[in-house]
Enzyme design. Structure first.
Site, PDB file in Angstrom:
ATOM      1  N   LYS A 132       1.006  -1.215  -0.076  1.00 34.81           N
ATOM      2  CA  LYS A 132      -0.063  -0.017  -0.038  1.00 34.81           C
ATOM      3  C   LYS A 132       0.694   1.149   0.006  1.00 34.81           C
ATOM      4  O   LYS A 132       2.202   1.216   0.346  1.00 34.81           O
ATOM      5  CB  LYS A 132      -0.938  -0.132   1.268  1.00 34.81           C
ATOM      6  CG  LYS A 132      -2.007   0.721   1.085  1.00 34.81           C
ATOM      7  CD  LYS A 132      -3.181  -0.061   0.653  1.00 34.81           C
ATOM      8  CE  LYS A 132      -4.589   0.777   0.291  1.00 34.81           C
ATOM      9  NZ  LYS A 132      -5.767  -0.214   0.122  1.00 34.81           N
ATOM     10  N   ASP A 172      -7.038   4.314  -4.522  1.00 35.23           N
ATOM     11  CA  ASP A 172      -7.732   4.058  -3.311  1.00 35.23           C
ATOM     12  C   ASP A 172      -8.259   5.449  -3.013  1.00 35.23           C
ATOM     13  O   ASP A 172      -8.677   6.221  -3.857  1.00 35.23           O
ATOM     14  CB  ASP A 172      -6.519   3.696  -2.157  1.00 35.23           C
ATOM     15  CG  ASP A 172      -7.180   3.093  -0.827  1.00 35.23           C
ATOM     16  OD1 ASP A 172      -7.701   1.991  -0.872  1.00 35.23           O
ATOM     17  OD2 ASP A 172      -7.334   3.725   0.293  1.00 35.23           O
TER      18      ASP A 172
HETATM   19  N1  GLU Z   1      -7.205   0.156  -2.907  1.00 36.87           N
HETATM   20  C1  GLU Z   1      -8.079  -1.081  -3.068  1.00 36.87           C
HETATM   21  C2  GLU Z   1      -7.980  -1.977  -1.845  1.00 36.87           C
HETATM   22  O1  GLU Z   1      -8.126  -1.705  -0.983  1.00 36.87           O
HETATM   23  C3  GLU Z   1      -7.640  -1.659  -4.459  1.00 36.87           C
HETATM   24  C4  GLU Z   1      -6.209  -2.142  -4.424  1.00 36.87           C
HETATM   25  C5  GLU Z   1      -5.776  -2.696  -6.116  1.00 36.87           C
HETATM   26  O2  GLU Z   1      -6.633  -2.794  -6.875  1.00 36.87           O
HETATM   27  O3  GLU Z   1      -4.576  -2.977  -5.931  1.00 36.87           O
HETATM   28  O4  GLU Z   1      -8.261  -3.174  -2.122  1.00 36.87           O
END
Ligand code: GLU
Length: 453
Positions: A132, A172
């Protein structure tokens, strides 16, 4: 000679250590505790996990990269932000997880998100590790050109840490298709490579159909799976939803499509309650209002008769059958959970990441209502990101109906995995436990295979 190793002692001691090693990081400690509560029981008689210190290792990110991001605002002033990428675990695939731009973002929040992402990604059944990233850049009130300059500057540092087989970020909170476009453009410009290094891209340059809808739709599919397991369905159910971004509006859309009634949506200013139901037309209005016009949810009450706005409040006291927290972490507290239970809510599916605090999770578990944690319920987004990676590798774009059925299949698969480890003898399914153990087991077994790395 027998190896001498220390068993993971007990939960309180383990958590004491996590707290000590991660001072002032309450969100990260909370996420670890939520998982460890179930894993301790699971590994109790499994010496190989103790011997390899798996839990201890899984609760330590592979690396946390922090960097300075300078950008110039429209007044010509130099602004300085902090950027991060937390690469939590790549035991089962390249690091994968979104980028968040939010004024209050910090390392604790990103470490919790990367930790959660590791289990979530494992649950999808696709080969993706957990990561992340983001910045404390506040996109609110910024011009598009400021956002572009910020994204370019952010990527000018981030690019050296990522890659299609290394780490694949996505969006996100605060990062949507526009921001992904700016970042992808800068990555391509720096490296001269056109690869699937980001997901959530526009359809013209390697994005996937249904990626924007996937998280919200997936959460409702999961909710439907839970209800069907108990012989119920979405039709006629009153839903309370928080948030009004990508996840919340698409969750609302799917609830409406399946014959349910959406009563609320919210933003950081408060929530709107529409007893007549938030229909598709109204959802379209909200989407346009929140994105194109960058408006507030409070304006909904002026636009649609019968609706009311509740400033500074969350929607959890509105009577409902099902609830979908789709805004942000720790938005549904112990007291809110109790209010939902008292009002007869039978199922909760988390569209956001860790929206329910530990007291809330314990309240839902105790009341034995159907409760799907984010790592199971909101995995549809990253799952379609995984499918976007496959399409990019293949240099093909799959059709919408193919992707729709793949998303459905993946959500069904996650539900099945939760049942395997969360199905109690009395018929009540502990989805938190099921998701934690199923996600943990896959990552842990891959780590065992690698030996001590
Ligand atoms: N931010 C989204 C999550 O919390 C998607 C992450 C992604 O697609 O890599 O899963």
């Amino acid at each position: 000679m027998n190896a001498i190793y220390q068993r993971h002692v007990d939960l309180p001691h383990f958590m004491e250590g996590v707290k000590k090693r991660n001072p002032h990081q309450p969100e990260f400690v909370q996420a670890v505790q939520e998982v460890a509560e179930d894993i301790f029981e699971f590994i109790d008689d499994k010496e190989e996990y103790h011997e390899a210190q798996i839990l201890r290792r899984i609760a330590e990110p592979d690396r946390v990269v922090s960097f300075r991001v300078c950008w110039e605002d429209d007044n010509g002033s130099i602004r300085v932000q902090r950027g991060w990428r937390v690469q939590n675990n790549n035991a089962i695939g390249p690091y994968k997880g979104g980028i968040r731009f939010h004024a209050g973002l910090n390392e604790s929040v990103l470490k919790f998100l990367a930790f959660e992402q590791t289990f979530k990604n494992a649950l999808t059944g696709l080969p993706m590790g957990g990561g992340k990233g983001g910045s404390n850049f506040n996109p609110k009130g910024k011009s598009v050109r400021e956002i572009m300059r910020f994204c370019q500057s952010f990527m000018t540092e981030l690019y050296r840490h990522i890659g299609a087989d290394v780490d694949v970020p996505a969006g996100d909170i605060g990062v949507g298709a526009r921001e992904i476009g700016f970042m992808f453009g800068q990555y391509k410009r720096i490296t001269n490579e056109f690869t699937g290094v980001l997901t959530g891209k526009g359809l013209e340059y390697g994005g996937s159909m249904i990626r924007p809808e996937a998280t919200g739709y997936g959460a409702v599919y999961f909710l439907e799976n839970m209800l069907q397991h108990k012989g119920e369905g979405i039709e006629g159910k009153r839903a309370v939803i928080s948030g009004s971004g990508n996840v919340a509006t698409h969750a609302a859309e799917k609830i409406v499509q399946l014959g349910g009634k959406v009563l609320t949506l919210s933003d950081s200013g408060g929530f709107i309650h529409d007893p007549d139901g938030i229909t598709q037309d109204k959802i379209d209005w909200i989407k346009a209002h929140k994105t194109r016009r960058r408006g507030r949810i409070s304006d909904y009450a002026d636009e649609f008769k019968g609706a009311t706005f509740h400033e500074g409040e969350t929607p959890w006291r509105v009577e409902c059958d099902v609830a979908l927290p789709c805004a942000t972490q720790n938005e549904l507290l112990g007291e809110d959970a109790k209010a939902l239970i008292a009002n007869g809510c039978i199922a909760v599916a988390e569209g956001a990441n860790m929206p329910t605090d530990l007291d809330g999770v314990h309240a839902f578990k105790e009341a034995k209502i159907m409760f799907a944690p984010g790592k199971a319920a909101n995995a549809g987004g990253v799952a379609v990101s995984g499918l976007e990676m496959s399409q990019n590798s293949e240099r093909r774009a799959w059709k919408e109906d193919q992707l729709q059925s793949m998303l459905r299949e993946i959500m069904d698969g996650i539900h099945e995995r939760c049942l395997t480890y969360g199905d109690r003898r009395d018929g009540h399914v502990d989805y938190v436990k099921g998701a934690n153990i199923a996600g943990f087991k896959k990552v842990a077994d891959a780590m065992l295979a690698f030996g001590m790395v």
